[in-house]
Design an enzyme around this catalytic site. Sequence first.
Site, PDB file in Angstrom:
ATOM      1  N   LYS A 297      -3.598   5.841  15.490  1.00 26.27           N
ATOM      2  CA  LYS A 297      -4.672   6.496  14.733  1.00 26.27           C
ATOM      3  C   LYS A 297      -5.831   6.716  15.691  1.00 26.27           C
ATOM      4  O   LYS A 297      -6.436   5.749  16.178  1.00 26.27           O
ATOM      5  CB  LYS A 297      -5.135   5.593  13.588  1.00 26.27           C
ATOM      6  CG  LYS A 297      -4.124   5.422  12.452  1.00 26.27           C
ATOM      7  CD  LYS A 297      -4.586   4.289  11.545  1.00 26.27           C
ATOM      8  CE  LYS A 297      -3.849   4.282  10.211  1.00 26.27           C
ATOM      9  NZ  LYS A 297      -4.098   3.013   9.482  1.00 26.27           N
TER      10      LYS A 297
ATOM     11  N   GLN B 220       0.801  -1.226   0.000  1.00 26.62           N
ATOM     12  CA  GLN B 220       0.000   0.000   0.000  1.00 26.62           C
ATOM     13  C   GLN B 220       0.843   1.290   0.000  1.00 26.62           C
ATOM     14  O   GLN B 220       0.478   2.268  -0.624  1.00 26.62           O
ATOM     15  CB  GLN B 220      -0.882  -0.040   1.249  1.00 26.62           C
ATOM     16  CG  GLN B 220      -1.813   1.122   1.435  1.00 26.62           C
ATOM     17  CD  GLN B 220      -2.674   0.906   2.669  1.00 26.62           C
ATOM     18  OE1 GLN B 220      -3.632   0.168   2.633  1.00 26.62           O
ATOM     19  NE2 GLN B 220      -2.325   1.553   3.768  1.00 26.62           N
ATOM     20  N   GLU B 221       1.970   1.267   0.738  1.00 26.20           N
ATOM     21  CA  GLU B 221       2.715   2.524   0.895  1.00 26.20           C
ATOM     22  C   GLU B 221       4.216   2.301   0.797  1.00 26.20           C
ATOM     23  O   GLU B 221       4.764   1.451   1.498  1.00 26.20           O
ATOM     24  CB  GLU B 221       2.391   3.145   2.267  1.00 26.20           C
ATOM     25  CG  GLU B 221       0.910   3.378   2.420  1.00 26.20           C
ATOM     26  CD  GLU B 221       0.523   3.877   3.814  1.00 26.20           C
ATOM     27  OE1 GLU B 221       1.404   4.311   4.573  1.00 26.20           O
ATOM     28  OE2 GLU B 221      -0.678   3.808   4.121  1.00 26.20           O
TER      29      GLU B 221
ATOM     30  N   ARG C 292      -5.221   9.115   8.319  1.00 27.23           N
ATOM     31  CA  ARG C 292      -5.940   8.063   7.622  1.00 27.23           C
ATOM     32  C   ARG C 292      -5.887   8.385   6.130  1.00 27.23           C
ATOM     33  O   ARG C 292      -5.582   9.512   5.738  1.00 27.23           O
ATOM     34  CB  ARG C 292      -7.422   7.990   8.057  1.00 27.23           C
ATOM     35  CG  ARG C 292      -7.683   7.677   9.506  1.00 27.23           C
ATOM     36  CD  ARG C 292      -6.991   6.448  10.037  1.00 27.23           C
ATOM     37  NE  ARG C 292      -7.216   5.206   9.316  1.00 27.23           N
ATOM     38  CZ  ARG C 292      -7.826   4.142   9.809  1.00 27.23           C
ATOM     39  NH1 ARG C 292      -8.348   4.178  11.027  1.00 27.23           N
ATOM     40  NH2 ARG C 292      -7.915   3.028   9.113  1.00 27.23           N
ATOM     41  N   SER C 293      -6.256   7.405   5.299  1.00 32.63           N
ATOM     42  CA  SER C 293      -6.243   7.704   3.862  1.00 32.63           C
ATOM     43  C   SER C 293      -7.343   8.702   3.502  1.00 32.63           C
ATOM     44  O   SER C 293      -7.203   9.474   2.557  1.00 32.63           O
ATOM     45  CB  SER C 293      -6.361   6.420   3.053  1.00 32.63           C
ATOM     46  OG  SER C 293      -7.444   5.643   3.504  1.00 32.63           O
TER      47      SER C 293
ATOM     48  N   LYS D 172       3.405   9.855  10.303  1.00 33.96           N
ATOM     49  CA  LYS D 172       3.172   9.378   8.933  1.00 33.96           C
ATOM     50  C   LYS D 172       1.964  10.142   8.434  1.00 33.96           C
ATOM     51  O   LYS D 172       0.852   9.943   8.917  1.00 33.96           O
ATOM     52  CB  LYS D 172       2.914   7.872   9.008  1.00 33.96           C
ATOM     53  CG  LYS D 172       2.387   7.255   7.750  1.00 33.96           C
ATOM     54  CD  LYS D 172       2.328   5.750   7.869  1.00 33.96           C
ATOM     55  CE  LYS D 172       0.905   5.280   7.666  1.00 33.96           C
ATOM     56  NZ  LYS D 172       0.787   3.887   7.261  1.00 33.96           N
TER      57      LYS D 172
ATOM     58  N   GLU E 241      -3.147   9.285  -0.731  1.00 38.54           N
ATOM     59  CA  GLU E 241      -2.301   9.952   0.256  1.00 38.54           C
ATOM     60  C   GLU E 241      -1.274  10.863  -0.407  1.00 38.54           C
ATOM     61  O   GLU E 241      -0.273  11.244   0.201  1.00 38.54           O
ATOM     62  CB  GLU E 241      -1.645   8.910   1.171  1.00 38.54           C
ATOM     63  CG  GLU E 241      -2.717   8.144   1.957  1.00 38.54           C
ATOM     64  CD  GLU E 241      -2.171   7.210   3.031  1.00 38.54           C
ATOM     65  OE1 GLU E 241      -0.956   6.967   3.051  1.00 38.54           O
ATOM     66  OE2 GLU E 241      -2.988   6.749   3.843  1.00 38.54           O
TER      67      GLU E 241
HETATM   68  P1  PGA Z   1      -6.046   3.678   5.970  1.00 32.60           P
HETATM   69  O1  PGA Z   1      -4.516   3.601   5.534  1.00 32.60           O
HETATM   70  O2  PGA Z   1      -6.275   4.993   6.566  1.00 32.60           O
HETATM   71  O3  PGA Z   1      -6.757   3.446   4.659  1.00 32.60           O
HETATM   72  O4  PGA Z   1      -6.261   2.550   6.955  1.00 32.60           O
HETATM   73  C1  PGA Z   1      -3.456   4.047   6.286  1.00 32.60           C
HETATM   74  C2  PGA Z   1      -2.619   2.915   6.826  1.00 32.60           C
HETATM   75  O5  PGA Z   1      -2.915   1.727   6.597  1.00 32.60           O
HETATM   76  O6  PGA Z   1      -1.654   3.161   7.543  1.00 32.60           O
HETATM   77 ZN    ZN Z   2      -1.142   0.846   7.795  1.00 38.98          ZN
END
Ligand code: PGA
Ligand code: ZN
Length: 441
Positions: free
Chosen positions: A353, A164-165, A382-383, A404, A206
Amino acid sequence: MKIIDCLAREVLDSRGYPTVEVELTSENFQARAIVPSGASTGEGEALELRDDDKNRFLGKGVLKAVHNVQKEIAPAIIGKEFVEQSILDSLLRKLDGTSNKSHFGANAILPVSMAYARLSALENKQTLSQGIAKNFGTSGLTLPVPLMNIFNGGKHADNGIAIQEFMIIPAGFSTFSESLRAGVEVFHHLKKILHQKGLTTAVGDEGGFAPRLDPSLAAGAEAGPGSHEKVMTLLLEAIQMAGYKAGSQIFLALDCAASEFLNKDKKNNTEYWFEGSSRTSNEMIQMYEKWVSHYPILSIEDGLAEHDWEGWATMTQKMGKKIQIVGDDLFVTNPEILKKGIDLKVANSILIKLNQIGTVTETLDAMKMAHQAGYTTVVSHRSGESEDAFIADLAVGTEAGQIKTGSASRTDRTAKYNQLLRIEHALGNRAKYPGKAAFKI
Ligand code: PGA
Ligand code: ZN
């Protein structure tokens, strides 16, 4: 401090979906907060209440949560005095009465809790970061190292890249602003490189680039063997082109969000589908070990799925001295789940988060527990975000060490960096910056 009014409304997040904004008023001040929203959510997260009315915002409306603030929470707090955050947050939890905030929705509870943090700081003639520092017991002078997500895949893009990142960590600098500048310059050089290769420079959720590396791949098709290493090689090229040294000034980090690429056909929680083949947790770990020996990777988040605790323990045992191993979907900012992780020696870091757990107090509790156990903390967006930069103040107030909050584009991401620049400016020569020491490895 006495609350004299509490309003909620539906506003938009950075993906164009509704979210909740709350406005709290005391006798002297007013403060607002907007709650963010994830896409790759952990199963253990507090509930985000959506209307499911297909006639509004494709079912994503949040009028039920707004209603819960206005009709359930507001009458219980208006006219009352709350001497500290934890007292308000306990009342909110008690009123909700469920373990995962599913009665009111975390998206109803959290913005009230966040707005209270702002309001009480105002009452005390403090900034939000100072207010959080007082609550948390730090000096609130340490700026976080940014983990900048400049290449997006997984659920945040549609380029067939499973991870994902892909983040850069400009940790080898002596101040936050110098680190940020280096990261931003790498972002711009990556854009040039992609452009020269004829790849799209459109950005993902993001703010990182999200090109399909092999343009001949059909839309929605999965990128093949070696594609993730190609992304890391591109990042190294961009670091070099920007005039920085990978491995001493700038490092790499991954958020694999591996729960999203479990081999779902097999209904097996510990088998993964990656680059076109099925993998066991051990095979995933071996791949990460190989990557860590080839690339200057400092941190891997959610390298394995949230139910694969055995795999997590093995990965921590094998790699936990060399790199930061971050639990996001695994711990969901939940002190009880983190406690289990600490006992079982799983991971050495926790992603933080606010909306995974749903109140400021529980978020701070998770961070305190992490610090006491020697785990590092990474405060995270968050995304789905908004202009609310609360997490910038949270990162400084708790002296989390790391933040992050996406790439160097999209105002929802740069709003947090800009708030950190303001805080650094205001602190002047009292500002501290940990650099690589923030990673404790
Ligand atoms: P999300 O992604 O906000 O879509 O969960 C961010 C992450 O996984 O760190
Ligand atoms: Zn994550």
